[in-house]
Design a protein around this motif. Structure first.
Motif, PDB file in Angstrom:
ATOM      1  N   GLU A  57       0.825  -1.212   0.000  1.00 43.76           N
ATOM      2  CA  GLU A  57       0.000   0.000   0.000  1.00 43.76           C
ATOM      3  C   GLU A  57       0.858   1.260   0.000  1.00 43.76           C
ATOM      4  N   SER A  58       1.924   1.269   0.805  1.00 44.11           N
ATOM      5  CA  SER A  58       2.784   2.446   0.855  1.00 44.11           C
ATOM      6  C   SER A  58       3.554   2.623  -0.455  1.00 44.11           C
ATOM      7  N   GLN A  59       3.956   1.508  -1.088  1.00 41.01           N
ATOM      8  CA  GLN A  59       4.633   1.608  -2.381  1.00 41.01           C
ATOM      9  C   GLN A  59       3.677   2.113  -3.462  1.00 41.01           C
ATOM     10  N   LEU A  60       2.430   1.672  -3.418  1.00 42.15           N
ATOM     11  CA  LEU A  60       1.422   2.129  -4.378  1.00 42.15           C
ATOM     12  C   LEU A  60       1.177   3.626  -4.207  1.00 42.15           C
ATOM     13  N   GLU A  61       1.066   4.072  -2.974  1.00 46.57           N
ATOM     14  CA  GLU A  61       0.868   5.492  -2.700  1.00 46.57           C
ATOM     15  C   GLU A  61       2.067   6.304  -3.203  1.00 46.57           C
ATOM     16  N   ALA A  62       3.274   5.819  -2.936  1.00 51.28           N
ATOM     17  CA  ALA A  62       4.479   6.510  -3.398  1.00 51.28           C
ATOM     18  C   ALA A  62       4.524   6.550  -4.921  1.00 51.28           C
ATOM     19  N   MET A  63       4.095   5.467  -5.559  1.00 56.34           N
ATOM     20  CA  MET A  63       4.093   5.402  -7.015  1.00 56.34           C
ATOM     21  C   MET A  63       3.239   6.517  -7.604  1.00 56.34           C
ATOM     22  N   PHE A  64       2.051   6.720  -7.057  1.00 55.69           N
ATOM     23  CA  PHE A  64       1.185   7.765  -7.581  1.00 55.69           C
ATOM     24  C   PHE A  64       1.649   9.153  -7.159  1.00 55.69           C
ATOM     25  N   ASP A  65       2.295   9.265  -5.996  1.00 57.24           N
ATOM     26  CA  ASP A  65       2.869  10.554  -5.596  1.00 57.24           C
ATOM     27  C   ASP A  65       3.990  10.970  -6.544  1.00 57.24           C
ATOM     28  N   GLU A  66       4.698   9.987  -7.093  1.00 57.47           N
ATOM     29  CA  GLU A  66       5.827  10.244  -7.988  1.00 57.47           C
ATOM     30  C   GLU A  66       5.431  10.126  -9.468  1.00 57.47           C
ATOM     31  N   ALA A  67       4.155  10.167  -9.764  1.00 56.35           N
ATOM     32  CA  ALA A  67       3.667   9.950 -11.137  1.00 56.35           C
ATOM     33  C   ALA A  67       4.257  10.945 -12.134  1.00 56.35           C
ATOM     34  N   ASP A  68       4.582  12.140 -11.695  1.00 58.54           N
ATOM     35  CA  ASP A  68       5.174  13.120 -12.613  1.00 58.54           C
ATOM     36  C   ASP A  68       6.517  12.633 -13.153  1.00 58.54           C
ATOM     37  N   ASP A  69       7.185  11.750 -12.415  1.00 59.45           N
ATOM     38  CA  ASP A  69       8.495  11.245 -12.827  1.00 59.45           C
ATOM     39  C   ASP A  69       8.405  10.128 -13.866  1.00 59.45           C
ATOM     40  N   TRP A  70       7.354   9.308 -13.829  1.00 62.66           N
ATOM     41  CA  TRP A  70       7.299   8.136 -14.703  1.00 62.66           C
ATOM     42  C   TRP A  70       6.120   8.123 -15.680  1.00 62.66           C
TER      43      TRP A  70
END
Length: 82
Positions: A61-74
């Motif tokens: 869950e925390s990795q998924l949240e981080a993934m969307f928080d960093e969406a501008d990068d990927w």
């Protein structure tokens, strides 16, 4: 362990879904290289972690949240040439 992410098909265009699928699988493979990871379109947003510990689900869950928080990068935005 099996990790399944369902993404609401009404909120995500197909090209964005493919990018989400690729990035989520990449991130899960780093922490759980032997896990079976599945990302699919559905009627809602849902995350299931089967066969893992409670801490594993919290970490996913925390990795998924981080993934969307960093969406501008990927996340590649479509270019509209006019």
């Amino acid at each position: 362990m099996r990790i399944e992410l369902m993404v609401n098909k009404n909120n995500v265009p197909q090209d964005v879904f493919c990018q989400v699928e690729r990035e989520f699988c990449r991130r899960m493979a780093i922490s759980w290289p032997d896990a079976l990871v599945r990302v699919r379109l559905g009627g809602a947003n849902e995350l299931n972690v089967l066969g893992g510990l409670k801490e594993d689900k919290q970490h996913v869950e925390s990795q998924l949240e981080a993934m969307f928080d960093e969406a501008d990068d990927w996340l590649e935005q479509p270019s509209y040439d006019m």
